[in-house]
Design a protein around this motif. Structure first.
Motif, PDB file in Angstrom:
ATOM      1  N   MET A   1       0.854  -1.199   0.000  1.00 47.15           N
ATOM      2  CA  MET A   1       0.000   0.000   0.000  1.00 47.15           C
ATOM      3  C   MET A   1       0.884   1.241   0.000  1.00 47.15           C
ATOM      4  O   MET A   1       1.861   1.323   0.736  1.00 47.15           O
ATOM      5  CB  MET A   1      -0.918   0.001   1.216  1.00 47.15           C
ATOM      6  CG  MET A   1      -1.878   1.161   1.256  1.00 47.15           C
ATOM      7  SD  MET A   1      -2.986   1.032   2.681  1.00 47.15           S
ATOM      8  CE  MET A   1      -3.927   2.541   2.492  1.00 47.15           C
ATOM      9  N   THR A   2       0.580   2.202  -0.852  1.00 47.14           N
ATOM     10  CA  THR A   2       1.390   3.411  -0.956  1.00 47.14           C
ATOM     11  C   THR A   2       1.296   4.243   0.325  1.00 47.14           C
ATOM     12  O   THR A   2       0.334   4.130   1.090  1.00 47.14           O
ATOM     13  CB  THR A   2       0.927   4.274  -2.137  1.00 47.14           C
ATOM     14  OG1 THR A   2      -0.429   4.690  -1.916  1.00 47.14           O
ATOM     15  CG2 THR A   2       1.021   3.518  -3.451  1.00 47.14           C
ATOM     16  N   THR A   3       2.308   5.076   0.533  1.00 48.52           N
ATOM     17  CA  THR A   3       2.328   6.006   1.663  1.00 48.52           C
ATOM     18  C   THR A   3       2.437   7.419   1.121  1.00 48.52           C
ATOM     19  O   THR A   3       3.372   7.736   0.384  1.00 48.52           O
ATOM     20  CB  THR A   3       3.532   5.719   2.592  1.00 48.52           C
ATOM     21  OG1 THR A   3       3.448   4.371   3.067  1.00 48.52           O
ATOM     22  CG2 THR A   3       3.544   6.680   3.771  1.00 48.52           C
ATOM     23  N   SER A   4       1.471   8.266   1.466  1.00 49.13           N
ATOM     24  CA  SER A   4       1.447   9.640   0.967  1.00 49.13           C
ATOM     25  C   SER A   4       1.989  10.588   2.019  1.00 49.13           C
ATOM     26  O   SER A   4       1.439  10.700   3.121  1.00 49.13           O
ATOM     27  CB  SER A   4       0.017  10.056   0.586  1.00 49.13           C
ATOM     28  OG  SER A   4      -0.433   9.315  -0.533  1.00 49.13           O
TER      29      SER A   4
ATOM     30  N   ALA B   1      19.873  -1.250 -12.722  1.00 50.13           N
ATOM     31  CA  ALA B   1      19.079  -2.258 -13.419  1.00 50.13           C
ATOM     32  C   ALA B   1      17.604  -2.058 -13.105  1.00 50.13           C
ATOM     33  O   ALA B   1      17.245  -1.442 -12.097  1.00 50.13           O
ATOM     34  CB  ALA B   1      19.523  -3.657 -12.997  1.00 50.13           C
ATOM     35  N   GLU B   2      16.745  -2.571 -13.959  1.00 57.43           N
ATOM     36  CA  GLU B   2      15.292  -2.465 -13.755  1.00 57.43           C
ATOM     37  C   GLU B   2      14.898  -3.017 -12.388  1.00 57.43           C
ATOM     38  O   GLU B   2      14.051  -2.442 -11.696  1.00 57.43           O
ATOM     39  CB  GLU B   2      14.568  -3.241 -14.855  1.00 57.43           C
ATOM     40  CG  GLU B   2      13.053  -3.167 -14.777  1.00 57.43           C
ATOM     41  CD  GLU B   2      12.481  -1.892 -15.383  1.00 57.43           C
ATOM     42  OE1 GLU B   2      11.588  -1.299 -14.736  1.00 57.43           O
ATOM     43  OE2 GLU B   2      12.897  -1.502 -16.468  1.00 57.43           O
ATOM     44  N   SER B   3      15.518  -4.113 -11.977  1.00 58.69           N
ATOM     45  CA  SER B   3      15.188  -4.748 -10.700  1.00 58.69           C
ATOM     46  C   SER B   3      15.575  -3.883  -9.502  1.00 58.69           C
ATOM     47  O   SER B   3      15.107  -4.125  -8.390  1.00 58.69           O
ATOM     48  CB  SER B   3      15.873  -6.106 -10.596  1.00 58.69           C
ATOM     49  OG  SER B   3      17.289  -5.962 -10.671  1.00 58.69           O
ATOM     50  N   GLN B   4      16.446  -2.890  -9.719  1.00 61.99           N
ATOM     51  CA  GLN B   4      16.913  -2.022  -8.630  1.00 61.99           C
ATOM     52  C   GLN B   4      16.187  -0.683  -8.592  1.00 61.99           C
ATOM     53  O   GLN B   4      16.498   0.151  -7.743  1.00 61.99           O
ATOM     54  CB  GLN B   4      18.413  -1.742  -8.785  1.00 61.99           C
ATOM     55  CG  GLN B   4      19.314  -2.944  -8.759  1.00 61.99           C
ATOM     56  CD  GLN B   4      20.738  -2.545  -9.121  1.00 61.99           C
ATOM     57  OE1 GLN B   4      21.001  -2.018 -10.191  1.00 61.99           O
ATOM     58  NE2 GLN B   4      21.659  -2.783  -8.193  1.00 61.99           N
ATOM     59  N   LEU B   5      15.232  -0.481  -9.484  1.00 64.92           N
ATOM     60  CA  LEU B   5      14.645   0.848  -9.655  1.00 64.92           C
ATOM     61  C   LEU B   5      14.077   1.402  -8.353  1.00 64.92           C
ATOM     62  O   LEU B   5      14.257   2.586  -8.030  1.00 64.92           O
ATOM     63  CB  LEU B   5      13.563   0.793 -10.726  1.00 64.92           C
ATOM     64  CG  LEU B   5      13.197   2.123 -11.403  1.00 64.92           C
ATOM     65  CD1 LEU B   5      14.422   2.794 -12.003  1.00 64.92           C
ATOM     66  CD2 LEU B   5      12.135   1.897 -12.471  1.00 64.92           C
ATOM     67  N   SER B   6      13.406   0.560  -7.577  1.00 63.92           N
ATOM     68  CA  SER B   6      12.796   1.042  -6.331  1.00 63.92           C
ATOM     69  C   SER B   6      13.843   1.391  -5.279  1.00 63.92           C
ATOM     70  O   SER B   6      13.521   2.059  -4.291  1.00 63.92           O
ATOM     71  CB  SER B   6      11.818   0.006  -5.773  1.00 63.92           C
ATOM     72  OG  SER B   6      12.498  -1.200  -5.457  1.00 63.92           O
TER      73      SER B   6
ATOM     74  N   LEU C   1       5.113   7.478  -1.672  1.00 67.86           N
ATOM     75  CA  LEU C   1       6.173   6.475  -1.596  1.00 67.86           C
ATOM     76  C   LEU C   1       5.652   5.133  -2.100  1.00 67.86           C
ATOM     77  O   LEU C   1       4.543   4.721  -1.741  1.00 67.86           O
ATOM     78  CB  LEU C   1       6.673   6.336  -0.153  1.00 67.86           C
ATOM     79  CG  LEU C   1       7.121   7.631   0.536  1.00 67.86           C
ATOM     80  CD1 LEU C   1       7.633   7.326   1.942  1.00 67.86           C
ATOM     81  CD2 LEU C   1       8.199   8.349  -0.281  1.00 67.86           C
ATOM     82  N   LEU C   2       6.461   4.470  -2.925  1.00 69.07           N
ATOM     83  CA  LEU C   2       6.038   3.215  -3.547  1.00 69.07           C
ATOM     84  C   LEU C   2       7.043   2.105  -3.250  1.00 69.07           C
ATOM     85  O   LEU C   2       8.254   2.359  -3.181  1.00 69.07           O
ATOM     86  CB  LEU C   2       5.949   3.379  -5.070  1.00 69.07           C
ATOM     87  CG  LEU C   2       5.100   4.520  -5.625  1.00 69.07           C
ATOM     88  CD1 LEU C   2       5.259   4.595  -7.134  1.00 69.07           C
ATOM     89  CD2 LEU C   2       3.647   4.314  -5.267  1.00 69.07           C
ATOM     90  N   ASP C   3       6.544   0.873  -3.121  1.00 67.30           N
ATOM     91  CA  ASP C   3       7.449  -0.260  -3.043  1.00 67.30           C
ATOM     92  C   ASP C   3       7.719  -0.774  -4.461  1.00 67.30           C
ATOM     93  O   ASP C   3       7.205  -0.233  -5.449  1.00 67.30           O
ATOM     94  CB  ASP C   3       6.893  -1.353  -2.123  1.00 67.30           C
ATOM     95  CG  ASP C   3       5.585  -1.968  -2.616  1.00 67.30           C
ATOM     96  OD1 ASP C   3       5.305  -1.936  -3.839  1.00 67.30           O
ATOM     97  OD2 ASP C   3       4.824  -2.497  -1.776  1.00 67.30           O
ATOM     98  N   ALA C   4       8.521  -1.837  -4.569  1.00 66.06           N
ATOM     99  CA  ALA C   4       8.951  -2.328  -5.877  1.00 66.06           C
ATOM    100  C   ALA C   4       7.769  -2.771  -6.739  1.00 66.06           C
ATOM    101  O   ALA C   4       7.716  -2.472  -7.945  1.00 66.06           O
ATOM    102  CB  ALA C   4       9.937  -3.479  -5.702  1.00 66.06           C
TER     103      ALA C   4
END
Length: 312
Positions: free
Chosen positions: A1-4, A137-142, A184-187
């Motif tokens: 769940m996102t955090t605003s 890398a794409e997998s590290q974006l978060s 805020l977003l998770d992967a």
């Protein structure tokens, strides 16, 4: 769940289901706050809240910071400018962070500016330092993108175009409204970046409405990879990712464009701006500008930004 994350002049807040919970932190910058995840986590579970409407929100991205923007990054916008998306390289320009303003502050047009335009964009907020040479890398974006914000890349077209002067034409005070929230977003949530819809309305009339997927040319991972070759980035910096079709500025019909290319530059720009002066889509004194970025199912919602245009 996102955090605003919300920000007022004297505090940071988490937007919870029951209201806004104050974050117990000494952080004064966005970058510092992003390192205090424990305080953010505590606030997200707090039962001591105040109504969000009772807060006077300011930009959740603090200044000074780096503001880097991708240029012509949506295929629909490129085509509207009379160009081929396949021919567009990955390019950037800088904006002054002094142009950052709050999500409900007025957009103030300097007296000498004649053609004031709008561009709804998604802002990437950097979550950790990215020194030049960093491999991403794409997998590290978060690991590198903490969250997203709504931004408006306000543009003085009559300054920007004839001088090819993006920095001045896009850096006047109030020319980068940001917020209302830093989400805020998770992967897994960040993987839904392509599902985000960008919308902009002027006086209730929808001007821009596009989903990222299928229209954005260079996604965030390519942008950060490219920037990391030559540009240090720090936690709290802002990377703006381009705008879709629908801005006031539009390419002239092809025959007029061909004729214009044969004219001396001074004459060409005089003719161009004479035509643009008749374009009613440029922002006028008192116009209400509303931006929203969200997935259609509402799972990710960056909030609604509302500003009013004022002529100096």
């Amino acid at each position: 769940m996102t955090t605003s994350i919300l920000r007022t002049a004297d505090a940071w807040w988490v937007h919870t289901p029951t209201g806004a919970a104050r974050i117990s932190t000494t952080a004064t910058t966005t970058g510092d706050l992003l390192q205090d995840r424990e305080a953010i986590e505590w606030a997200s579970h707090s039962t001591e809240t105040v109504p969000v409407d009772s807060l006077t929100l300011i930009s959740p991205v603090t200044r000074p910071c780096r503001v880097v923007a991708q240029m012509t990054n949506f295929a629909s916008h490129v085509k509207d400018a009379g160009m081929d998306p396949a021919s567009i390289p990955l390019t950037f320009f800088r904006k002054s962070s002094a142009s950052i303003s709050g999500p409900f502050d007025d957009i103030v047009k300097p007296e000498h500016v004649k053609l004031l335009d709008y561009e709804v964009e998604i802002g990437l907020v950097i979550g950790r330092d990215i020194p030049v040479g960093t491999e991403i890398a794409e997998s590290q974006l978060s690991d590198y993108i903490a969250g997203l914000v709504v931004t408006n890349d306000v543009s003085a077209r009559d300054i920007q175009l004839p001088q090819t002067q993006f920095y001045e034409g896009k850096s006047y005070p109030t020319f980068t409204p940001v917020g209302p929230a830093l989400v805020l977003l998770d992967a897994d949530e960040l993987k839904r970046f392509t599902d985000l819809r960008l919308q902009l309305r002027v006086n209730g009339e929808i001007r821009q409405d596009m989903v990222v997927g299928g229209d954005m040319i260079y996604p965030p991972v390519q942008a950060l990879k490219s920037l990391a070759r030559f540009q240090d980035l720090a936690a709290g910096d802002l990377v703006m990712t381009g705008t879709p079709v629908g801005t006031a500025l539009s390419a002239p019909p092809k025959p007029i464009e061909v004729i214009g290319s044969l004219l001396p530059p001074a004459v060409k720009w005089k003719v161009f701006f004479k035509r643009q002066a008749k374009n009613t889509k440029y922002l006028k004194d008192g116009d209400s500008v509303e931006l929203r970025v969200a997935t259609d199912d509402g799972a990710i919602d960056l909030g609604v930004q509302r500003t009013t245009v004022r002529y100096a």
